[in-house]
Design a protein around this motif. Structure first.
Motif, PDB file in Angstrom:
ATOM      1  N   GLN A  33       0.831  -1.202   0.000  1.00 27.55           N
ATOM      2  CA  GLN A  33       0.000   0.000   0.000  1.00 27.55           C
ATOM      3  C   GLN A  33       0.872   1.261   0.000  1.00 27.55           C
ATOM      4  OE1 GLN A  33      -3.488  -0.652   0.052  1.00 27.55           O
ATOM      5  NE2 GLN A  33      -2.703  -2.742  -0.153  1.00 27.55           N
ATOM      6  N   ASN A  36      -1.189   6.805   2.849  1.00 27.80           N
ATOM      7  CA  ASN A  36      -2.323   7.713   2.693  1.00 27.80           C
ATOM      8  C   ASN A  36      -2.092   8.879   3.658  1.00 27.80           C
ATOM      9  OD1 ASN A  36      -4.935   8.949   3.216  1.00 27.80           O
ATOM     10  ND2 ASN A  36      -5.838   7.242   2.074  1.00 27.80           N
ATOM     11  N   GLU A  37      -1.641   9.997   3.124  1.00 28.03           N
ATOM     12  CA  GLU A  37      -1.242  11.118   3.973  1.00 28.03           C
ATOM     13  C   GLU A  37      -2.418  11.681   4.770  1.00 28.03           C
ATOM     14  OE1 GLU A  37       1.675  11.855   4.627  1.00 28.03           O
ATOM     15  OE2 GLU A  37       2.862  10.963   2.999  1.00 28.03           O
ATOM     16  N   LEU A  87      -0.410   1.847   4.883  1.00 28.73           N
ATOM     17  CA  LEU A  87      -1.259   2.997   4.593  1.00 28.73           C
ATOM     18  C   LEU A  87      -0.946   4.178   5.514  1.00 28.73           C
ATOM     19  CD1 LEU A  87      -4.838   1.499   4.030  1.00 28.73           C
ATOM     20  CD2 LEU A  87      -3.461   2.716   2.339  1.00 28.73           C
ATOM     21  N   GLU A 266     -10.448   1.995   3.041  1.00 27.74           N
ATOM     22  CA  GLU A 266      -9.552   2.130   1.900  1.00 27.74           C
ATOM     23  C   GLU A 266      -9.149   0.762   1.363  1.00 27.74           C
ATOM     24  OE1 GLU A 266      -7.311   3.684  -1.124  1.00 27.74           O
ATOM     25  OE2 GLU A 266      -8.764   4.709   0.172  1.00 27.74           O
TER      26      GLU A 266
END
Length: 297
Positions: A33, A36-37, A87, A266
């Motif tokens: 993955q 995800n900021e 993530l 997600e």
């Protein structure tokens, strides 16, 4: 030495020398993955600073959690945890404690940040914890081949010796059934409570118990690994439960709950969740939409 200690010692010997429940990990790499900021930004500052989380488990709960030593494991939950760590851009370490009570108290006290579980979500447990539900489960019996005691539902358990994991929701249900058997003048239901899943199933395989009452997913795993000695019973029955959701556990009202929920959403959106669940034979336990504290009872 009492029966519980004998079984615990035997379970350790079995798992170390010739794993009766060992299974080659299913093949198929899970996609790595990208960070995800937006999700990472929602992490508590102390977690971002340490750049790690500690996930606690209560021992092997296959095929979700298969503990190989105190700091590593395989299984569906392990792969979900790895993906969530990627993530969030943090390292996730594993810690093992003895039993569900120690797991829940460890999270409540802040010793551990969360448990991926899945752990049963019930209203009584929601008072001290948040459950980020990502699994729907069913509770059934693992019995000897041919089901000699004819245990096809909870009411059929009177007169039998039922193994159960201590501290779990199934223990509460089977103990209530034991009281019901006595109140109705039926043969005594003997409840045998053990610390973990492998020890509980060993009680059945060694014929010290007539059945193991637990979640369908791990029992399916154990039956598959029993070389034809065991089978499932009571499938498709409520067995004392309504809709049963299971999930990750975080401290009550922790910002981590929403972060975990976002991460699971997600993984569902990008197909990783389905890939992991199908890889480990958990298609029937997939949930359409994750949520926090979905249990109503």
């Amino acid at each position: 030495m009492n029966i519980h200690n004998v079984l615990c010692a035997a379970a350790v010997a079995v798992m170390i020398s010739a794993p009766a429940f060992a299974q080659s990990a299913p093949t198929g790499a899970i996609p790595e993955q990208k960070v995800n900021e937006a999700l990472r930004a929602k992490l508590p500052e102390e977690i971002k600073t340490a750049n790690k989380l500690t996930s606690v488990n209560s021992g092997s709960f296959p095929p979700y959690e298969i503990v190989t030593d105190t700091r590593s494991m395989t299984g569906a939950s392990a792969e979900m945890t790895d993906a969530i760590g990627q993530l969030l851009g943090v390292k996730i370490e594993h810690a093992t404690v003895s039993g569900l009570s120690a797991l829940l108290s460890g999270i409540k006290s802040g010793r551990y940040q969360f448990a991926m579980g899945p752990v049963g979500d019930f209203k009584s447990r929601q008072e001290a914890n948040d459950f980020v539900d990502w699994v729907q489960e069913y509770v059934v019996f693992a019995v000897h081949k041919g089901n000699p005691k004819k245990i096809n539902s909870l009411d059929d358990a009177c007169g039998s010796r039922i193994a159960v994991q201590a501290g779990g929701s199934a223990e509460k249900v089977i103990k209530a059934q034991a009281e019901k058997c006595t109140a109705e003048g039926k043969p005594t239901l003997e409840v045998q409570s053990y610390t973990d899943q492998p020890t509980s199933i060993l009680a059945v395989r060694s014929k010290r118990a007539d059945a193991f009452f637990s979640s369908q997913a791990p029992l399916t795993y154990f039956v598959q690994q029993s070389n034809g000695e065991l089978e499932l019973a009571g499938v498709g029955k409520s067995n004392g439960f309504d809709d049963l959701f299971q999930g990750a556990v975080a401290p009550k009202d922790s910002p981590l709950s929403e972060v975990l929920l976002g991460a699971i959403k997600e993984l569902m959106k990008n197909g990783t969740y389905a890939q992991i669940m199908k890889k480990w034979g958990l298609e029937n336990n997939m949930i359409a939409e994750p949520g926090i504290n979905l249990a109503k009872k």
